[in-house]
Design an enzyme around this catalytic site. Structure first.
Site, PDB file in Angstrom:
ATOM      1  N   GLY A  18       0.782  -1.220   0.000  1.00  0.00           N
ATOM      2  CA  GLY A  18       0.000   0.000   0.000  1.00  0.00           C
ATOM      3  C   GLY A  18       0.818   1.277   0.000  1.00  0.00           C
ATOM      4  O   GLY A  18       1.886   1.373  -0.618  1.00  0.00           O
ATOM      5  N   TYR A 154     -11.983   5.673  13.505  1.00  0.00           N
ATOM      6  CA  TYR A 154     -10.840   5.916  12.623  1.00  0.00           C
ATOM      7  C   TYR A 154     -10.554   7.415  12.530  1.00  0.00           C
ATOM      8  O   TYR A 154      -9.405   7.853  12.673  1.00  0.00           O
ATOM      9  CB  TYR A 154     -11.126   5.345  11.235  1.00  0.00           C
ATOM     10  CG  TYR A 154     -10.107   5.709  10.185  1.00  0.00           C
ATOM     11  CD1 TYR A 154      -8.874   5.070  10.139  1.00  0.00           C
ATOM     12  CD2 TYR A 154     -10.378   6.672   9.211  1.00  0.00           C
ATOM     13  CE1 TYR A 154      -7.933   5.386   9.165  1.00  0.00           C
ATOM     14  CE2 TYR A 154      -9.459   6.998   8.238  1.00  0.00           C
ATOM     15  CZ  TYR A 154      -8.234   6.349   8.215  1.00  0.00           C
ATOM     16  OH  TYR A 154      -7.313   6.676   7.251  1.00  0.00           O
TER      17      TYR A 154
END
Length: 265
Positions: A18, A154
């Protein structure tokens, strides 16, 4: 523009794939010696082998350790020695309605996304200060400002990263060490690719670009680029902030959000 990182030693957490992997590749391409971090030797070794085939420039080395725990950070720091560049990239996300998020999830997200960077910065930044040069970067998110209703836990951690980064920048003012945050918007990382493929259902070869554009249009409609960013686009910003050319940038929250956040500052 001076982007040369030859002779500098870097650690990029969560860099087996990623955004983290793309950052490690960019830094190695600028000449840095880069530690590839992951929780297992197998994943780290696979990422190193891949990176060696893609990047010319600095060396890469294994930096195995679970940075979500105090013990993991202690072991990693003990094996590392000094570093000049720390990129706190490790992070997790998971869509979940607020009323269904248990205490354990709040704590897990805070440990992984926030405390990993706190512990590593506390351990490694003093050495940068002593040597009179260093770069610390927190990979936060536009979600730290534009809290996503589908994953408030988050967003909370990404806001906390911004506070830690600014406070650390103030702490090391005038030392030659800079501390900044980078705020990606929706990005086609490994996790997002899996998510999009799940959305596509039975499609054998889903059009990820089209799926990404549809996701942005529905869930992040203020985006000005109207697509997902690529991991390389985020990595380019991080690499610049780590370079000598960014020596006058510290305490900043730098956006790679595609213009999603609707403000001029």
């Amino acid at each position: 523009m001076d982007l040369d990182l030859t002779g500098r030693r870097a650690l990029v957490t969560g860099s087996t794939g990623g955004i983290g992997y793309a950052i490690a590749r960019e830094l190695a391409g600028l000449g840095a010696s880069v530690g590839i971090n992951g929780r297992t030797p197998a994943r780290v070794d696979a990422a190193i082998a891949k990176l060696k085939g893609e990047s010319a420039g600095g060396e890469v080395f294994a930096a195995v350790g679970d940075v979500a725990t105090a013990e993991g950070v202690d072991g990693l720091v003990a094996s590392l020695g000094s570093v000049d560049i720390l990129v706190n990239n490790t992070g997790i996300f998971e869509p979940k309605p607020f009323f269904e998020i248990p205490d354990a999830d709040w704590q897990r997200f805070f440990d992984v996304n926030v405390m990993s960077g706190v512990r590593l910065s506390r351990a490694l930044t003093p050495g940068m200060v002593e040597r009179g040069w260093g770069r610390v970067v927190f990979v936060s998110s536009e979600s730290g400002i534009n809290i996503p209703v589908e994953m408030v836990h988050y967003g909370m951690t990404k806001t906390a990263q911004l506070a830690v980064a600014r406070g650390l920048a103030e702490t090391v003012a005038g030392t030659g060490v800079t501390v900044n945050s980078v705020l990606p918007g929706p990005t086609l990382s490994d996790g997002v690719e899996v998510f999009l493929k799940q959305m596509a259902g039975e499609a054998a070869h889903p059009d990820l670009d089209a799926l990404g554009r549809a996701f942005v249009a529905e869930h992040r409609p203020t985006s000005l680029i109207r697509r997902l960013a690529g991991v390389e686009e985020v990595a380019s910003m991080v690499a610049y902030v780590c370079s000598p050319a960014a020596s006058a940038t510290s305490g900043a929250a730098l956006r790679v959000d595609g213009g999603l956040l609707r403000s001029i500052a």
